[in-house]
Write a protein that holds these residues in place. Structure first.
Motif, PDB file in Angstrom:
ATOM      1  N   LYS A  41     -19.633  16.033   5.889  1.00  0.00           N
ATOM      2  CA  LYS A  41     -19.191  15.816   7.397  1.00  0.00           C
ATOM      3  C   LYS A  41     -20.063  14.668   7.756  1.00  0.00           C
ATOM      4  O   LYS A  41     -19.630  14.396   8.939  1.00  0.00           O
ATOM      5  CB  LYS A  41     -19.310  17.209   7.981  1.00  0.00           C
ATOM      6  CG  LYS A  41     -18.540  18.195   7.592  1.00  0.00           C
ATOM      7  CD  LYS A  41     -18.495  19.403   8.380  1.00  0.00           C
ATOM      8  CE  LYS A  41     -17.979  20.670   7.921  1.00  0.00           C
ATOM      9  NZ  LYS A  41     -16.265  20.577   7.901  1.00  0.00           N
ATOM     10  N   ALA A  42     -20.561  13.898   6.938  1.00  0.00           N
ATOM     11  CA  ALA A  42     -21.566  12.956   7.528  1.00  0.00           C
ATOM     12  C   ALA A  42     -20.556  11.759   7.934  1.00  0.00           C
ATOM     13  O   ALA A  42     -19.733  11.482   7.399  1.00  0.00           O
ATOM     14  CB  ALA A  42     -22.383  12.376   6.391  1.00  0.00           C
ATOM     15  N   ASP A  43     -20.992  11.043   9.123  1.00  0.00           N
ATOM     16  CA  ASP A  43     -20.454  10.008   9.540  1.00  0.00           C
ATOM     17  C   ASP A  43     -20.837   8.537   8.825  1.00  0.00           C
ATOM     18  O   ASP A  43     -21.987   8.377   8.404  1.00  0.00           O
ATOM     19  CB  ASP A  43     -20.742   9.544  11.065  1.00  0.00           C
ATOM     20  CG  ASP A  43     -20.029   8.219  11.516  1.00  0.00           C
ATOM     21  OD1 ASP A  43     -20.550   7.189  11.522  1.00  0.00           O
ATOM     22  OD2 ASP A  43     -18.854   8.765  12.386  1.00  0.00           O
ATOM     23  N   GLY A  47     -16.664   5.092  13.403  1.00  0.00           N
ATOM     24  CA  GLY A  47     -15.669   6.196  13.816  1.00  0.00           C
ATOM     25  C   GLY A  47     -15.031   6.913  12.692  1.00  0.00           C
ATOM     26  O   GLY A  47     -14.094   7.593  12.961  1.00  0.00           O
ATOM     27  N   VAL A  48     -15.699   6.762  11.476  1.00  0.00           N
ATOM     28  CA  VAL A  48     -14.896   7.283  10.367  1.00  0.00           C
ATOM     29  C   VAL A  48     -16.085   8.319   9.607  1.00  0.00           C
ATOM     30  O   VAL A  48     -17.164   8.069   9.215  1.00  0.00           O
ATOM     31  CB  VAL A  48     -14.672   6.371   9.131  1.00  0.00           C
ATOM     32  CG1 VAL A  48     -13.978   7.223   7.901  1.00  0.00           C
ATOM     33  CG2 VAL A  48     -13.466   5.489   9.778  1.00  0.00           C
ATOM     34  N   ASN A  49     -15.657   9.707   9.295  1.00  0.00           N
ATOM     35  CA  ASN A  49     -16.467  10.493   8.634  1.00  0.00           C
ATOM     36  C   ASN A  49     -16.050  10.679   7.215  1.00  0.00           C
ATOM     37  O   ASN A  49     -15.063  10.212   6.755  1.00  0.00           O
ATOM     38  CB  ASN A  49     -16.508  11.970   9.202  1.00  0.00           C
ATOM     39  CG  ASN A  49     -15.002  12.573   9.177  1.00  0.00           C
ATOM     40  OD1 ASN A  49     -14.397  12.543   8.088  1.00  0.00           O
ATOM     41  ND2 ASN A  49     -14.617  13.203  10.473  1.00  0.00           N
ATOM     42  N   GLN A  52     -12.603  12.187   6.117  1.00  0.00           N
ATOM     43  CA  GLN A  52     -11.316  11.130   6.150  1.00  0.00           C
ATOM     44  C   GLN A  52     -11.237  10.158   4.945  1.00  0.00           C
ATOM     45  O   GLN A  52     -10.331   9.674   4.642  1.00  0.00           O
ATOM     46  CB  GLN A  52     -11.450  10.223   7.585  1.00  0.00           C
ATOM     47  CG  GLN A  52     -11.227  11.492   8.733  1.00  0.00           C
ATOM     48  CD  GLN A  52     -11.706  10.666  10.066  1.00  0.00           C
ATOM     49  OE1 GLN A  52     -12.631  10.250  10.493  1.00  0.00           O
ATOM     50  NE2 GLN A  52     -10.458  10.652  10.876  1.00  0.00           N
ATOM     51  N   TYR A  53     -12.443   9.713   4.763  1.00  0.00           N
ATOM     52  CA  TYR A  53     -12.613   8.583   3.716  1.00  0.00           C
ATOM     53  C   TYR A  53     -12.112   9.170   2.354  1.00  0.00           C
ATOM     54  O   TYR A  53     -11.402   8.644   1.659  1.00  0.00           O
ATOM     55  CB  TYR A  53     -14.097   8.008   3.595  1.00  0.00           C
ATOM     56  CG  TYR A  53     -14.100   6.932   2.526  1.00  0.00           C
ATOM     57  CD1 TYR A  53     -14.084   5.622   2.973  1.00  0.00           C
ATOM     58  CD2 TYR A  53     -14.601   7.112   1.359  1.00  0.00           C
ATOM     59  CE1 TYR A  53     -14.226   4.517   2.219  1.00  0.00           C
ATOM     60  CE2 TYR A  53     -14.556   6.346   0.496  1.00  0.00           C
ATOM     61  CZ  TYR A  53     -14.432   4.710   1.055  1.00  0.00           C
ATOM     62  OH  TYR A  53     -14.675   3.741   0.269  1.00  0.00           O
TER      63      TYR A  53
END
Length: 260
Positions: A41-43, A47-49, A52-53
């Motif tokens: 869950k790291a950023d 603005g993307v964690n 999502q990537y």
């Protein structure tokens, strides 16, 4: 055209009747998203964690699995069982066989992508494209990507000596591409030589194109070259479509080597 559609319907029915293949093809990417999404869950900036990537990479992986991996394993098995040899003895045009495979891959790719998007949006906060331009980018990246993967799968199917050896030949290639193309790890954090090798193959560019759709524009500055570079994505995927088509036409085998 009617023969091609009927062959495609037959291929889809055969796929749906194979429970193991359905579970691996459709459920495996979803399971990977749930597992990795729950752990990481790291950023990663902009603005993307990491979830999502990772989701964008898994959509690209799903397309590669449906096109490249499935056909590169399935066709040698059919060749080994004599299915292709028997087709040569029928009046059916040869292109109908490939039309059926293409329609099956398209069906699987659409179904798998829809499932992944539903899971990603409902449970991991991935936002769907909010402009027509992004949806169009999503469509052409997927279309070029699945075309390149399908043609590569057909061409690669000639490397396996037997149907039994096909998974052992194909699966390591697919896994290596996933680990080096920015699916499981942030691409820019990989060693430079690994980035250079991955940049030769379609999966890296499919991931990059999909990130331009689902991730903020601000994150694009971390991509190689400082942007998502969509013209290069289109150029490389289009080039792979042409190269793989030539390989298909020159290397595809209808019979096993022992048949001659």
């Amino acid at each position: 055209m009617k023969l091609g559609l009927r062959q495609g319907a037959l291929e889809v029915r055969q796929f749906l009747r194979s429970r193991e293949q359905v579970v691996f093809t459709l459920a495996f990417p979803v399971i990977m998203i749930i597992v990795f999404g729950s752990i990481f869950k790291a950023d990663i900036g902009g603005g993307v964690n990491l979830t999502q990537y990772f989701v964008t990479g898994m959509i690209a992986t799903g397309l590669m699995t449906a096109g490249f991996q499935a056909l590169a394993i399935q066709i040698p098995m059919e060749r080994d069982r004599g299915v292709l040899k028997r087709l040569l003895g029928t009046p059916m045009p040869r292109w109908v066989y490939f039309a059926g495979k293409v329609l099956m891959v398209g069906f699987i790719a659409v179904l798998e992508t829809v499932i992944l998007l539903i899971v990603a949006t409902l449970f991991f906060g991935v936002e769907l494209p909010d402009t027509v331009g992004k949806w169009l980018t999503f469509l052409w990246v997927c279309a070029l990507g699945i075309t390149a993967c399908t043609l590569c799968g057909i061409a690669f199917s000639s490397l396996a000596r037997t149907g039994r050896s096909a998974p052992a030949v194909v699966t390591p290639v697919a896994l290596i591409l996933q680990f080096t193309s920015g699916v499981f790890f942030v691409f820019t954090e990989l060693p430079a030589w690994m980035q250079n090798v991955a940049s030769v193959f379609p999966l890296k560019w499919m991931c990059q194109g999909l990130r331009s759709v689902f991730l903020p524009a601000s994150f694009g500055t971390s991509e190689p070259g400082g942007s998502y570079n969509l013209p290069m994505v289109a150029l490389v995927l289009g080039a792979w479509c042409l190269v793989a088509l030539v390989l298909c036409l020159t290397t595809f085998r209808w019979t096993t080597k022992r048949d001659g």
